[in-house]
Structure formats: structure tokens, C-alpha cells
Design a protein around this motif. Sequence first.
Motif, PDB file in Angstrom:
ATOM      1  N   ARG A  73      -5.500 -11.938  34.809  1.00 21.49           N
ATOM      2  CA  ARG A  73      -5.749 -13.162  35.142  1.00 21.49           C
ATOM      3  C   ARG A  73      -4.625 -14.050  35.722  1.00 21.49           C
ATOM      4  O   ARG A  73      -4.648 -15.186  35.938  1.00 21.49           O
ATOM      5  N   GLN A  74      -3.296 -13.263  36.008  1.00 14.96           N
ATOM      6  CA  GLN A  74      -2.152 -14.013  36.352  1.00 14.96           C
ATOM      7  C   GLN A  74      -2.191 -14.468  37.716  1.00 14.96           C
ATOM      8  O   GLN A  74      -2.661 -13.629  38.499  1.00 14.96           O
ATOM      9  N   ASN A  75      -1.358 -15.366  38.110  1.00 14.00           N
ATOM     10  CA  ASN A  75      -1.191 -15.590  39.541  1.00 14.00           C
ATOM     11  C   ASN A  75       0.171 -14.627  40.181  1.00 14.00           C
ATOM     12  O   ASN A  75       0.718 -14.017  39.219  1.00 14.00           O
ATOM     13  N   LYS A  76       0.205 -14.796  41.327  1.00 14.09           N
ATOM     14  CA  LYS A  76       1.114 -13.825  41.890  1.00 14.09           C
ATOM     15  C   LYS A  76       2.752 -14.098  41.800  1.00 14.09           C
ATOM     16  O   LYS A  76       3.597 -13.479  41.708  1.00 14.09           O
ATOM     17  N   ASP A  77       2.991 -15.443  41.218  1.00 16.64           N
ATOM     18  CA  ASP A  77       4.348 -15.831  40.580  1.00 16.64           C
ATOM     19  C   ASP A  77       4.635 -15.018  39.427  1.00 16.64           C
ATOM     20  O   ASP A  77       5.681 -15.335  38.934  1.00 16.64           O
ATOM     21  N   VAL A  78       3.595 -14.210  38.791  1.00 16.10           N
ATOM     22  CA  VAL A  78       4.088 -13.618  37.420  1.00 16.10           C
ATOM     23  C   VAL A  78       4.201 -12.109  37.737  1.00 16.10           C
ATOM     24  O   VAL A  78       3.413 -11.401  38.235  1.00 16.10           O
ATOM     25  N   VAL A  79       5.679 -11.675  37.407  1.00 12.09           N
ATOM     26  CA  VAL A  79       6.012 -10.141  37.586  1.00 12.09           C
ATOM     27  C   VAL A  79       5.990  -9.721  36.168  1.00 12.09           C
ATOM     28  O   VAL A  79       6.845 -10.020  35.117  1.00 12.09           O
ATOM     29  N   PHE A  80       4.957  -8.637  36.000  1.00 13.15           N
ATOM     30  CA  PHE A  80       5.043  -7.907  34.546  1.00 13.15           C
ATOM     31  C   PHE A  80       5.728  -6.571  34.559  1.00 13.15           C
ATOM     32  O   PHE A  80       5.365  -5.712  35.817  1.00 13.15           O
ATOM     33  N   LYS A  81       6.154  -6.125  33.619  1.00 17.40           N
ATOM     34  CA  LYS A  81       6.985  -5.046  33.680  1.00 17.40           C
ATOM     35  C   LYS A  81       6.716  -4.432  32.168  1.00 17.40           C
ATOM     36  O   LYS A  81       6.576  -5.075  31.333  1.00 17.40           O
ATOM     37  N   LYS A  82       6.355  -3.033  32.009  1.00 14.96           N
ATOM     38  CA  LYS A  82       6.443  -2.413  30.564  1.00 14.96           C
ATOM     39  C   LYS A  82       7.831  -1.660  30.613  1.00 14.96           C
ATOM     40  O   LYS A  82       8.291  -1.074  31.436  1.00 14.96           O
ATOM     41  N   VAL A  83       8.372  -1.709  29.364  1.00 12.15           N
ATOM     42  CA  VAL A  83       9.745  -1.057  29.069  1.00 12.15           C
ATOM     43  C   VAL A  83       9.355  -0.213  27.666  1.00 12.15           C
ATOM     44  O   VAL A  83       9.151  -0.803  26.800  1.00 12.15           O
ATOM     45  N   PRO A  84       9.556   0.983  27.628  1.00  5.39           N
ATOM     46  CA  PRO A  84       9.438   1.855  26.518  1.00  5.39           C
ATOM     47  C   PRO A  84      10.659   1.824  25.858  1.00  5.39           C
ATOM     48  O   PRO A  84      11.826   1.732  26.061  1.00  5.39           O
ATOM     49  N   ILE A  85      10.499   1.833  24.549  1.00  2.24           N
ATOM     50  CA  ILE A  85      11.649   1.755  23.455  1.00  2.24           C
ATOM     51  C   ILE A  85      11.514   3.024  22.414  1.00  2.24           C
ATOM     52  O   ILE A  85      10.335   3.414  22.107  1.00  2.24           O
ATOM     53  N   ALA A  86      12.656   3.451  22.345  1.00  2.58           N
ATOM     54  CA  ALA A  86      12.825   4.560  21.503  1.00  2.58           C
ATOM     55  C   ALA A  86      13.590   4.329  20.401  1.00  2.58           C
ATOM     56  O   ALA A  86      14.969   4.164  20.601  1.00  2.58           O
ATOM     57  N   PHE A  87      13.064   4.001  19.339  1.00  6.87           N
ATOM     58  CA  PHE A  87      13.813   3.536  18.143  1.00  6.87           C
ATOM     59  C   PHE A  87      14.899   4.631  17.325  1.00  6.87           C
ATOM     60  O   PHE A  87      15.677   4.195  16.788  1.00  6.87           O
ATOM     61  N   ARG A  88      14.373   5.791  17.742  1.00  2.00           N
ATOM     62  CA  ARG A  88      15.037   7.096  17.115  1.00  2.00           C
ATOM     63  C   ARG A  88      15.297   8.061  18.332  1.00  2.00           C
ATOM     64  O   ARG A  88      14.402   8.150  19.404  1.00  2.00           O
ATOM     65  N   GLU A  89      16.330   8.785  18.416  1.00  2.00           N
ATOM     66  CA  GLU A  89      16.425   9.730  19.515  1.00  2.00           C
ATOM     67  C   GLU A  89      15.345  10.868  19.560  1.00  2.00           C
ATOM     68  O   GLU A  89      15.008  11.099  20.791  1.00  2.00           O
ATOM     69  N   GLU A  90      14.701  11.232  18.480  1.00  6.13           N
ATOM     70  CA  GLU A  90      13.773  12.028  18.770  1.00  6.13           C
ATOM     71  C   GLU A  90      12.470  11.598  19.489  1.00  6.13           C
ATOM     72  O   GLU A  90      11.492  12.206  19.840  1.00  6.13           O
ATOM     73  N   LEU A  91      12.378  10.312  19.548  1.00 10.03           N
ATOM     74  CA  LEU A  91      11.302   9.516  20.238  1.00 10.03           C
ATOM     75  C   LEU A  91      11.692   9.425  21.866  1.00 10.03           C
ATOM     76  O   LEU A  91      10.756   8.950  22.636  1.00 10.03           O
ATOM     77  N   MET A  92      12.811   9.731  22.235  1.00 12.41           N
ATOM     78  CA  MET A  92      13.267   9.496  23.649  1.00 12.41           C
ATOM     79  C   MET A  92      12.370  10.405  24.653  1.00 12.41           C
ATOM     80  O   MET A  92      11.979   9.846  25.795  1.00 12.41           O
ATOM     81  N   PRO A  93      11.748  11.477  24.214  1.00 11.28           N
ATOM     82  CA  PRO A  93      10.656  12.162  25.064  1.00 11.28           C
ATOM     83  C   PRO A  93       9.489  11.271  25.553  1.00 11.28           C
ATOM     84  O   PRO A  93       9.275  11.291  26.825  1.00 11.28           O
ATOM     85  N   HIS A  94       9.217  10.444  24.758  1.00 12.35           N
ATOM     86  CA  HIS A  94       8.140   9.446  25.171  1.00 12.35           C
ATOM     87  C   HIS A  94       8.611   8.340  26.499  1.00 12.35           C
ATOM     88  O   HIS A  94       7.958   8.419  27.336  1.00 12.35           O
ATOM     89  N   SER A  95      10.021   8.065  26.135  1.00 16.28           N
ATOM     90  CA  SER A  95      10.568   7.151  27.121  1.00 16.28           C
ATOM     91  C   SER A  95      10.766   7.829  28.339  1.00 16.28           C
ATOM     92  O   SER A  95      10.403   7.412  29.682  1.00 16.28           O
ATOM     93  N   GLN A  96      11.195   9.382  28.351  1.00 15.95           N
ATOM     94  CA  GLN A  96      11.191   9.990  29.785  1.00 15.95           C
ATOM     95  C   GLN A  96       9.945  10.130  30.180  1.00 15.95           C
ATOM     96  O   GLN A  96       9.754  10.324  31.489  1.00 15.95           O
ATOM     97  N   LEU A  97       8.935  10.462  29.422  1.00 15.31           N
ATOM     98  CA  LEU A  97       7.466  10.828  29.941  1.00 15.31           C
ATOM     99  C   LEU A  97       7.240   9.719  30.810  1.00 15.31           C
ATOM    100  O   LEU A  97       6.576   9.747  31.932  1.00 15.31           O
ATOM    101  N   PHE A  98       7.306   8.445  30.367  1.00 14.96           N
ATOM    102  CA  PHE A  98       6.710   7.239  31.017  1.00 14.96           C
ATOM    103  C   PHE A  98       7.581   6.905  32.292  1.00 14.96           C
ATOM    104  O   PHE A  98       6.817   6.706  33.212  1.00 14.96           O
ATOM    105  N   TYR A  99       8.788   7.214  32.254  1.00 13.83           N
ATOM    106  CA  TYR A  99       9.859   7.165  33.731  1.00 13.83           C
ATOM    107  C   TYR A  99       9.461   8.131  34.638  1.00 13.83           C
ATOM    108  O   TYR A  99       9.348   8.052  35.678  1.00 13.83           O
TER     109      TYR A  99
END
Length: 212
Positions: A73-99
Amino acid sequence: MFKYLSIFLILFGLQHGAVAQAPVKVEEGFDYRVLTITQPIDTKGKVEVIEFFWYGCPHCYEFEPELKGWIKRQNKDVVFKKVPIAFREELMPHSQLFYALESMGKGDTLNDKIMFAMHRENKRLLNENEIADWVAAQGVDRNAFLATYRSFAVLSKARAANQLGNSYRIDGVPTVAVQGKYITSPSIAGTRAKAVNVMDFLVSKVRKDGYK
């Protein structure tokens, strides 16, 4: 008698409606925070909204329906982004998967399925083979995915995402940043519904401030 009863019901309905539609009170320091250092945004003349998240976060999974509804329901002037966070090195595969999926144009199709697999099917998707097998089962070429997943570009984006999270001082997810200066979340606002109300408030505030 019926005349007076009808007038009473109309007045009661109006009063009840006014209460139901009363604006939600939003307070700085309680429902949202202002960053000490404003972060640069990529798009001028618009409202930039970032959700910092992690595929494995149950709170992110629970927040996703409200967030999707808000985005629609946002207007066109709203730009939305998702940014994955890996709080530990072992979780980095999830960020790689996203990108990797984003680079292949598969993110919009598979992001929800990944979260469902992790939170409803108890899949961890933490090592390369498991991830590649799962992605291939979704109809994506396994070799093409692995080449993208291992690429310097994807690794760089995953590292940059963590650096961005550090700049915003993200210590939990989901967290939503608005215009590089405001932070809110279900945990800050108190509930998922209140967080959505706060996001509306902050977007309106940025507009009123001339997108500053």
C-alpha cells in the motif's frame, strides 16, 4: 421511540467510529529511535525503507505478512529494500543465498519458500551442498546457482550487508530503518501491528520534512 433510538444509534456509531479511527500515538524514544549518525541513502527525493532481517529469525518470519501488506500500500515515493544480517560467521551462507538468488532474479520467487522451509520444515540450509540441493529442487540450475553463490560479487554484497548493519547499529532483527535516520521494530514498538503504524508515521514525517 424508534426515531430517538435511531438517533442514538447513529450518534453512538459516530462516536465509536471516531474512537476506532483515532490516530495511534507514536513517541520518539519509545516507538522509534533516532540514529546518532544519519546514514547515507541511495535515492534522493524518495523515502528509503530498509528491513534488516535473517532467514532463520522466527520473528522475521512472523513479521513478513504485515510487512508485505505494508509494502503493497505504499506510494511510488517509497523505496523498500531487504538487507540480510549474519550475526555470526556461520550464518553468512544465508546472506550469500539471498544475494545469489537476487542476482539470478529468483529472490522474489524463493525468499518466502526459504523462510517456510526453515521455519515449518525444519531445514537449516547452512552448508553449501544443502543449500544448492534445496535451490535445485525449486527448479534452479544447480551449477549456475553455485557459480553465483561463490562469486566475488555475492560474497562482497554479503560482507557489505553486515557492514551496513554495523553502521546502523543493528543488534536484532527484524529491524526497519527509515531514511537513514530512524529505527523501529516490533520489539521497539511493542507489537508487529504497532511497528507498522510507526513505519507509516515515519514515512509521513520524512515526506513532511522534504525527504530529508
